[in-house]
Scaffold this active site. Structure first.
Site, PDB file in Angstrom:
ATOM      1  N   CYS A 170       0.840  -1.193   0.000  1.00 39.54           N
ATOM      2  CA  CYS A 170       0.000   0.000   0.000  1.00 39.54           C
ATOM      3  C   CYS A 170       0.885   1.256   0.000  1.00 39.54           C
ATOM      4  O   CYS A 170       1.638   1.465  -0.928  1.00 39.54           O
ATOM      5  CB  CYS A 170      -0.957  -0.052   1.190  1.00 39.54           C
ATOM      6  SG  CYS A 170      -2.208   1.253   1.233  1.00 39.54           S
ATOM      7  N   ASP A 218      -9.008  -2.717  -7.540  1.00 37.90           N
ATOM      8  CA  ASP A 218      -8.526  -1.677  -6.626  1.00 37.90           C
ATOM      9  C   ASP A 218      -9.235  -0.361  -6.946  1.00 37.90           C
ATOM     10  O   ASP A 218      -9.091   0.181  -8.051  1.00 37.90           O
ATOM     11  CB  ASP A 218      -7.016  -1.532  -6.780  1.00 37.90           C
ATOM     12  CG  ASP A 218      -6.377  -0.709  -5.676  1.00 37.90           C
ATOM     13  OD1 ASP A 218      -7.013   0.256  -5.208  1.00 37.90           O
ATOM     14  OD2 ASP A 218      -5.247  -1.033  -5.273  1.00 37.90           O
ATOM     15  N   HIS A 250      -7.759  -3.803  -3.557  1.00 41.53           N
ATOM     16  CA  HIS A 250      -6.610  -3.258  -2.837  1.00 41.53           C
ATOM     17  C   HIS A 250      -6.414  -4.065  -1.545  1.00 41.53           C
ATOM     18  O   HIS A 250      -7.366  -4.508  -0.929  1.00 41.53           O
ATOM     19  CB  HIS A 250      -6.861  -1.790  -2.500  1.00 41.53           C
ATOM     20  CG  HIS A 250      -5.657  -1.078  -1.974  1.00 41.53           C
ATOM     21  ND1 HIS A 250      -4.667  -0.583  -2.797  1.00 41.53           N
ATOM     22  CD2 HIS A 250      -5.281  -0.786  -0.704  1.00 41.53           C
ATOM     23  CE1 HIS A 250      -3.734  -0.004  -2.051  1.00 41.53           C
ATOM     24  NE2 HIS A 250      -4.093  -0.113  -0.778  1.00 41.53           N
TER      25      HIS A 250
END
Length: 282
Positions: A170, A218, A250
């Site tokens: 991330c 995502d 995600h």
């Protein structure tokens, strides 16, 4: 404060290791509360056969950089991987990533890039309180901390100075991309769903091969960004590969969250290991 263990005033790498008793409060003991899923069954990698340490790394700041380290007990020098965390800091998931890498034979180290704020990010439950802290960590500051970490690794008797990689998740995925641009000691990087839009224009700065792992579902990283980065990398003739999992959102590797996708996470992990071993981080 770290107390020097020798009478002279010149510090050596060992002076920046903390005892387990001293280190117990450096990092949050559990999983990030803001992202924890009650239905999750996170992977827990045992410490047996590993050396677990918490260290302070000189980085030019008034207070040195804290970091969590997991490495094999076996003697000799081992390739190393710097693990860049999500926005939640160094919590149980990131520490477990380090232990997983250590079981693969690596020295794995997770620096606490947000330590200057003095805020215990994993203990926060409101994402609105977390983001301002994360935003205080500038690109230049974080990239400098990565370079300080690789310099520290090169000075350790248990690490191979010429075999350092970076992986990040991330927020840390973008850190991994940048490390392959700005840290000459990094031989390869693996970026898990890190933001691409700010990095497309910098594709030509890559000096080390990057493997990017992304999810087609995502909501924060559109496929247009992925395609833009692929095009920029091709135009610059840079060694990088971006893999997109069609059914992954995600955070698909984060096994403590409901975004976890086991099959894609396992495939990505296998690719990570192959990427490092194929590019001198072994």
């Amino acid at each position: 404060m770290t107390t020097l263990t020798r009478p002279d005033a010149v510090p050596e790498p060992a002076d920046f290791h903390l005892s387990r008793r001293m280190a117990v409060s450096m990092f949050f003991a559990g999983y990030a509360l803001a992202a924890w899923s009650a239905e999750a069954a996170p992977i827990t990698t045992p410490e047996g056969g590993l050396v677990i340490d918490e260290v302070l790394i000189p980085n030019g700041a008034p207070h040195p950089l804290p970091a969590y380290v997991a490495r094999p007990k076996a003697k000799g020098r081992h390739a190393a991987v710097i693990v860049a965390n999500e926005i939640f800091g160094v919590h149980a998931y990131i520490k477990d990533i380090c232990r997983r890498l250590a079981r693969e034979g690596y020295v794995a180290i997770a620096p606490d890039f947000f330590y200057r704020s003095g805020v215990n990010l994993p203990a926060l439950t409101d994402i609105k309180a977390i983001l301002p802290v994360v935003q205080q960590a500038s690109v230049e500051q974080v990239d400098g901390d990565v370079r300080a970490t690789s310099a520290w690794l090169k000075a350790q008797p248990f690490a191979k100075p010429g075999a350092i990689g970076v992986t990040g998740f991330c927020w840390g995925g973008a850190v991994a991309w940048r490390a392959a641009m700005t840290d000459p000691d990094v031989k390869a990087a693996v970026a898990w769903y890190g933001q691409l839009k700010p990095l497309v224009a910098r594709a030509g700065e890559l000096h080390a091969p990057v493997l990017g792992l992304y999810g087609a579902l995502d909501q924060g990283i559109p496929q247009t960004d992925v395609e833009a980065m692929r095009a920029a990398l091709k135009a610059a003739g840079k060694p990088a590969e971006i893999v997109v999992y069609p059914d992954a959102p995600h955070g698909f590797h984060a096994d403590y969250r409901d975004s976890y996708r086991e099959a894609d996470a396992k495939d990505g992990w296998a690719r990570l290991l192959r990427h490092f071993r194929a590019n001198g981080v072994s």
